[in-house]
Motif scaffolding. Structure first.
Motif, PDB file in Angstrom:
ATOM      1  N   ARG A   2       0.854  -1.191   0.000  1.00 55.72           N
ATOM      2  CA  ARG A   2       0.000   0.000   0.000  1.00 55.72           C
ATOM      3  C   ARG A   2       0.892   1.244   0.000  1.00 55.72           C
ATOM      4  NH1 ARG A   2      -2.726  -1.529   5.430  1.00 55.72           N
ATOM      5  NH2 ARG A   2      -0.692  -2.536   5.574  1.00 55.72           N
ATOM      6  N   ILE A   3       0.629   2.130  -0.941  1.00 51.86           N
ATOM      7  CA  ILE A   3       1.389   3.371  -1.063  1.00 51.86           C
ATOM      8  C   ILE A   3       0.440   4.542  -0.842  1.00 51.86           C
ATOM      9  CG2 ILE A   3       2.771   4.830  -2.588  1.00 51.86           C
ATOM     10  CD1 ILE A   3       3.726   2.304  -3.983  1.00 51.86           C
ATOM     11  N   THR A   4       0.697   5.315   0.207  1.00 51.39           N
ATOM     12  CA  THR A   4      -0.102   6.506   0.483  1.00 51.39           C
ATOM     13  C   THR A   4       0.643   7.731  -0.020  1.00 51.39           C
ATOM     14  OG1 THR A   4      -1.101   5.492   2.438  1.00 51.39           O
ATOM     15  CG2 THR A   4      -1.212   7.892   2.276  1.00 51.39           C
ATOM     16  N   ILE A   5      -0.019   8.509  -0.852  1.00 53.85           N
ATOM     17  CA  ILE A   5       0.554   9.761  -1.345  1.00 53.85           C
ATOM     18  C   ILE A   5       0.318  10.814  -0.268  1.00 53.85           C
ATOM     19  CG2 ILE A   5       0.624  11.441  -3.222  1.00 53.85           C
ATOM     20  CD1 ILE A   5       1.252   8.532  -4.068  1.00 53.85           C
ATOM     21  N   LEU A   6       1.341  11.119   0.492  1.00 47.24           N
ATOM     22  CA  LEU A   6       1.199  12.149   1.525  1.00 47.24           C
ATOM     23  C   LEU A   6       1.214  13.534   0.907  1.00 47.24           C
ATOM     24  CD1 LEU A   6       3.603  10.725   4.263  1.00 47.24           C
ATOM     25  CD2 LEU A   6       1.144  10.336   3.977  1.00 47.24           C
ATOM     26  N   GLY A   7       2.091  13.742  -0.066  1.00 51.70           N
ATOM     27  CA  GLY A   7       2.173  15.026  -0.753  1.00 51.70           C
ATOM     28  C   GLY A   7       2.566  14.799  -2.197  1.00 51.70           C
ATOM     29  N   ALA A   8       1.988  15.567  -3.110  1.00 50.87           N
ATOM     30  CA  ALA A   8       2.241  15.361  -4.538  1.00 50.87           C
ATOM     31  C   ALA A   8       2.856  16.570  -5.222  1.00 50.87           C
ATOM     32  CB  ALA A   8       0.934  14.991  -5.250  1.00 50.87           C
ATOM     33  N   ILE A 295      -1.601   8.167 -18.190  1.00 50.92           N
ATOM     34  CA  ILE A 295      -0.710   8.657 -17.140  1.00 50.92           C
ATOM     35  C   ILE A 295      -1.563   9.368 -16.097  1.00 50.92           C
ATOM     36  CG2 ILE A 295       1.212  10.187 -16.594  1.00 50.92           C
ATOM     37  CD1 ILE A 295       2.158   9.788 -19.506  1.00 50.92           C
ATOM     38  N   GLU A 296      -1.394   9.000 -14.829  1.00 55.39           N
ATOM     39  CA  GLU A 296      -2.197   9.552 -13.742  1.00 55.39           C
ATOM     40  C   GLU A 296      -1.415  10.617 -12.979  1.00 55.39           C
ATOM     41  OE1 GLU A 296      -4.495   6.365 -11.620  1.00 55.39           O
ATOM     42  OE2 GLU A 296      -3.279   5.042 -12.882  1.00 55.39           O
ATOM     43  N   VAL A 297      -2.138  11.570 -12.401  1.00 56.89           N
ATOM     44  CA  VAL A 297      -1.541  12.661 -11.639  1.00 56.89           C
ATOM     45  C   VAL A 297      -1.820  12.409 -10.158  1.00 56.89           C
ATOM     46  CG1 VAL A 297      -1.505  15.156 -11.256  1.00 56.89           C
ATOM     47  CG2 VAL A 297      -1.879  14.252 -13.568  1.00 56.89           C
ATOM     48  N   CYS A 298      -0.762  12.343  -9.361  1.00 56.78           N
ATOM     49  CA  CYS A 298      -0.924  12.019  -7.940  1.00 56.78           C
ATOM     50  C   CYS A 298      -1.664  13.123  -7.200  1.00 56.78           C
ATOM     51  CB  CYS A 298       0.438  11.796  -7.292  1.00 56.78           C
ATOM     52  SG  CYS A 298       1.198  10.222  -7.710  1.00 56.78           S
ATOM     53  N   GLU A 299      -2.466  12.709  -6.210  1.00 61.50           N
ATOM     54  CA  GLU A 299      -3.197  13.618  -5.336  1.00 61.50           C
ATOM     55  C   GLU A 299      -2.900  13.261  -3.891  1.00 61.50           C
ATOM     56  OE1 GLU A 299      -7.312  13.290  -6.200  1.00 61.50           O
ATOM     57  OE2 GLU A 299      -7.123  13.973  -8.281  1.00 61.50           O
ATOM     58  N   ASP A 300      -2.839  14.262  -3.045  1.00 59.96           N
ATOM     59  CA  ASP A 300      -2.605  14.033  -1.622  1.00 59.96           C
ATOM     60  C   ASP A 300      -3.687  13.159  -1.021  1.00 59.96           C
ATOM     61  OD1 ASP A 300      -0.711  15.998  -2.142  1.00 59.96           O
ATOM     62  OD2 ASP A 300      -1.094  17.091  -0.269  1.00 59.96           O
ATOM     63  N   GLY A 301      -3.273  12.278  -0.112  1.00 56.92           N
ATOM     64  CA  GLY A 301      -4.215  11.508   0.679  1.00 56.92           C
ATOM     65  C   GLY A 301      -4.724  10.241   0.043  1.00 56.92           C
ATOM     66  N   VAL A 302      -4.302   9.918  -1.157  1.00 60.29           N
ATOM     67  CA  VAL A 302      -4.764   8.732  -1.853  1.00 60.29           C
ATOM     68  C   VAL A 302      -3.875   7.544  -1.484  1.00 60.29           C
ATOM     69  CG1 VAL A 302      -5.095   7.648  -4.118  1.00 60.29           C
ATOM     70  CG2 VAL A 302      -5.722  10.043  -3.767  1.00 60.29           C
ATOM     71  N   THR A 303      -4.483   6.419  -1.120  1.00 58.59           N
ATOM     72  CA  THR A 303      -3.739   5.189  -0.873  1.00 58.59           C
ATOM     73  C   THR A 303      -3.992   4.215  -2.010  1.00 58.59           C
ATOM     74  OG1 THR A 303      -3.764   5.417   1.542  1.00 58.59           O
ATOM     75  CG2 THR A 303      -3.430   3.202   0.654  1.00 58.59           C
ATOM     76  N   LEU A 304      -2.912   3.734  -2.600  1.00 55.13           N
ATOM     77  CA  LEU A 304      -2.979   2.839  -3.744  1.00 55.13           C
ATOM     78  C   LEU A 304      -2.504   1.449  -3.333  1.00 55.13           C
ATOM     79  CD1 LEU A 304      -1.295   5.429  -6.026  1.00 55.13           C
ATOM     80  CD2 LEU A 304      -3.629   4.662  -6.390  1.00 55.13           C
ATOM     81  N   GLU A 305      -3.204   0.442  -3.793  1.00 58.03           N
ATOM     82  CA  GLU A 305      -2.767  -0.919  -3.574  1.00 58.03           C
ATOM     83  C   GLU A 305      -2.089  -1.408  -4.853  1.00 58.03           C
ATOM     84  OE1 GLU A 305      -5.800  -3.460  -2.078  1.00 58.03           O
ATOM     85  OE2 GLU A 305      -6.197  -2.189  -0.328  1.00 58.03           O
ATOM     86  N   ILE A 306      -0.827  -1.740  -4.726  1.00 58.02           N
ATOM     87  CA  ILE A 306      -0.028  -2.148  -5.901  1.00 58.02           C
ATOM     88  C   ILE A 306       0.164  -3.664  -5.870  1.00 58.02           C
ATOM     89  CG2 ILE A 306       2.165  -1.858  -7.101  1.00 58.02           C
ATOM     90  CD1 ILE A 306       0.403   0.680  -6.976  1.00 58.02           C
TER      91      ILE A 306
END
Length: 306
Positions: A2-8, A295-306
């Motif tokens: 799980r990868i959480t985007i804290l800041g983009a 191509i996706e643009v990262c947003e704060d607070g999103v958690t991705l399951e890879i």
């Protein structure tokens, strides 16, 4: 994993405090459909663990922890899910958040390369200052692809690679780069075998590096500028994107061309996005072009399951 985007966002965040470019003024007034973003950082855990690894400690780290409860699991009086910190470079927007992690009862576990350790001991002596508080347990990263693990996150494996980019302005290597000024990281879940490649500061992609990227299930790469002359055209700098160590998305040899060559099943994300980049405007033609290229643009607070 799980990868959480804290800041983009890139340095300064979005909107930047003193900027009135179209994006910054527009997001403040509501004239531009865009989401505010803090300065770039991610938090990575394996699928079973509560604790994980913080990649870069931005000046916005306290806001990011408050916004993402997973980083504060509340298991004891003083607690954190941050088992260790990995620095990708020594830039201000990636390292000064270490000051905010000083209220520890034991030295902060920190992984970085020798050049970054030197810069943060001499040019910007963050590590020396932390010696007056919690102290730092510094572990050496050798950016040659050798696998290593982090004790607090045993479900993950890491491989670091030297990148062509730029050291911090206070570094003696600013105009004479050495391997380890900037790194990219391949992160692998040791149970599932799935992997992600993270490189928020990336000035050039070589064929060997692209081979590493192509083997990952997801890539999170430098999204700082859309065009090479973006800052020049706005009258904000005399330097191109490549001059300051960032590969622009558009144009010949740009990030889009490289990501188009990735395997079809790989997810592609842009992170470390400068406040001037038109891709922040969700209605912009540049954002639509990214969507056409998947191509996706990262947003704060999103958690991705890879």
């Amino acid at each position: 994993m799980r990868i959480t985007i804290l800041g983009a966002a890139a340095g300064g965040g979005f909107p930047q405090w003193n900027c009135n470019c179209r994006n910054c003024a527009g997001v403040r007034s509501g004239a531009v459909r865009a989401r505010p973003r803090t300065q770039s950082s991610i938090f990575v855990r394996d699928d079973q663990a509560a604790d994980g690894v913080l990649f870069n400690a931005s000046p916005d780290i306290l806001e990011q922890i408050r916004a993402n409860p997973a980083l504060q699991p509340n298991r004891r009086v003083r607690d954190s899910a941050i088992a260790g910190v990995v620095l990708m470079d020594g830039q201000i927007d990636h390292a000064t958040g270490l000051f905010m992690l000083r209220e520890r009862g034991s030295p902060l576990p920190l992984w970085c390369t020798d050049p970054v350790e030197q810069d943060l001991t001499q040019g910007n002596p963050i590590l020396r200052v932390l010696g007056h508080y919690c102290g730092v347990q510094r572990e050496r990263i050798v950016p040659d692809g050798t696998p290593f693990t982090i004790p607090g996150a045993p479900g993950l494996a890491f491989r670091a690679f030297a990148l062509a980019s730029k050291a911090a302005p206070y570094s003696p290597h600013r105009d004479a780069p050495v391997p380890g000024d900037n790194i990219g990281m391949l992160i692998t879940d040791r149970t599932s075998g799935r992997s992600a490649f993270y490189a928020p500061g990336l000035g050039e992609i070589t064929p060997p590096l692209f081979d590493v990227m192509s083997g990952a299930d997801a890539v999170f790469v430098d999204g700082t500028f859309w065009t090479d002359d973006e800052m020049i055209a706005l009258g904000l700098s005399k330097k191109t994107a490549r001059d300051i160590g960032h590969l622009p998305q558009s144009g010949a040899g740009g990030m889009i061309e490289w990501l188009d060559q990735m395997p079809a099943n790989a997810r592609r994300f842009l992170i470390h996005i400068n406040n001037t980049n038109p891709i922040l405007d969700e209605d912009s033609p540049q954002r639509a072009e990214l969507a056409r290229h998947r191509i996706e643009v990262c947003e704060d607070g999103v958690t991705l399951e890879i």
